[in-house]
Design a protein around this motif. Structure first.
Motif, PDB file in Angstrom:
ATOM      1  N   GLY A 168       0.817  -1.273   0.098  1.00  0.00           N
ATOM      2  CA  GLY A 168      -0.008   0.041  -0.100  1.00  0.00           C
ATOM      3  C   GLY A 168       0.899   1.276  -0.046  1.00  0.00           C
ATOM      4  N   ILE A 169       2.075   1.288  -0.484  1.00  0.00           N
ATOM      5  CA  ILE A 169       2.806   2.241  -0.484  1.00  0.00           C
ATOM      6  C   ILE A 169       3.339   2.867  -1.765  1.00  0.00           C
ATOM      7  CG2 ILE A 169       5.408   3.061   0.028  1.00  0.00           C
ATOM      8  CD1 ILE A 169       5.413   1.311   2.480  1.00  0.00           C
ATOM      9  N   SER A 170       2.911   3.994  -2.122  1.00  0.00           N
ATOM     10  CA  SER A 170       2.948   4.617  -3.597  1.00  0.00           C
ATOM     11  C   SER A 170       4.237   5.158  -3.834  1.00  0.00           C
ATOM     12  CB  SER A 170       2.114   5.482  -3.844  1.00  0.00           C
ATOM     13  OG  SER A 170       0.825   4.822  -4.002  1.00  0.00           O
ATOM     14  N   PHE A 171       5.154   4.758  -4.909  1.00  0.00           N
ATOM     15  CA  PHE A 171       6.444   5.551  -4.951  1.00  0.00           C
ATOM     16  C   PHE A 171       6.128   6.435  -6.029  1.00  0.00           C
ATOM     17  CE2 PHE A 171       8.454   2.659  -2.430  1.00  0.00           C
ATOM     18  CZ  PHE A 171       9.735   3.226  -1.728  1.00  0.00           C
ATOM     19  N   GLY A 172       6.186   7.532  -5.938  1.00  0.00           N
ATOM     20  CA  GLY A 172       6.091   8.815  -7.125  1.00  0.00           C
ATOM     21  C   GLY A 172       7.375   8.509  -8.087  1.00  0.00           C
ATOM     22  N   GLN A 173       7.254   8.976  -9.119  1.00  0.00           N
ATOM     23  CA  GLN A 173       8.470   8.978 -10.233  1.00  0.00           C
ATOM     24  C   GLN A 173       9.264  10.427 -10.190  1.00  0.00           C
ATOM     25  OE1 GLN A 173       9.511   6.096 -12.261  1.00  0.00           O
ATOM     26  NE2 GLN A 173      11.275   7.736 -12.753  1.00  0.00           N
TER      27      GLN A 173
END
Length: 199
Positions: A168-173
């Motif tokens: 549930g962790i989003s890594f932005g680009q």
């Protein structure tokens, strides 16, 4: 009118080689050049990259000089190599709008300084050969879920989707920006989105 509030920005890598210094310098130059904010960068980690940058750009050898001589200004950003709590307090007293802390990698970073920052950024490398190390910090990352911003410059969308699905962790680009002193339109849009809570 109330006293101006300084924004402190902590940048830490989930492991070594995640682009912490590059991101910190890029963000600082965006704040100074595009947002017209008085900005300082404190080298809190152990890489000595900021000291090397200052030496290359100014010819000054800062080893053993300490910070009593004040910051080194390159373009519109003030740099303080070999920093700690004393330099942070000095910057806050001087009235900077933004102070960025280059904390290095999690293994050697000052966790307390990171947690006390107004904005907290964790950079990870999502290359397949780096994922095992990154995932070994999953409990630590989950402790910051909802409070920290996770970003990556390396790795593909599949790894990003898998981490989002499993934890549930989003890594932005982070956009590709080879020169930290040149803020292109896409980079400026990216940082504006970060400031507005979008990535």
């Amino acid at each position: 009118m109330g006293e101006k509030k300084t924004v402190t920005i902590g940048v830490m890598g989930a492991g070594p080689g995640c682009g912490v210094t590059h991101f910190t310098l890029l963000y600082a130059n965006h704040l100074a050049a595009i947002e017209r904010r008085r900005t300082a960068v404190l080298e809190w980690g152990r890489s000595h990259a900021i000291g090397k940058l200052c030496r290359v750009c100014t010819g000054r050898d800062l080893e053993g000089e300490g910070t009593d001589s004040g910051p080194v200004q390159i373009l519109e950003v003030d740099y303080l190599p070999h920093s700690g709590a004393r330099e942070l307090a000095w910057c806050q007293k001087e009235g900077y709008d933004h102070i960025l802390l280059d904390l290095g990698s999690r293994q050697t970073a000052d966790q307390t300084a990171f947690l006390q920052c107004t904005e907290k950024y964790v950079l990870g490398a999502l290359n397949e050969w780096e994922l095992e190390e990154l995932l070994s910090w999953k409990d630590w990352m989950l402790s910051g879920k909802g409070h920290w911003t996770f970003l990556a410059v390396f790795g593909g969308g599949e790894a990003r989707r898998e981490i989002k699905r499993r934890f549930g962790i989003s890594f932005g680009q982070i956009p590709y920006a080879p020169d930290v002193f040149t803020i292109e339109r896409g980079t400026a849009v990216f940082f504006k989105g970060l400031q507005n809570g979008k990535r």
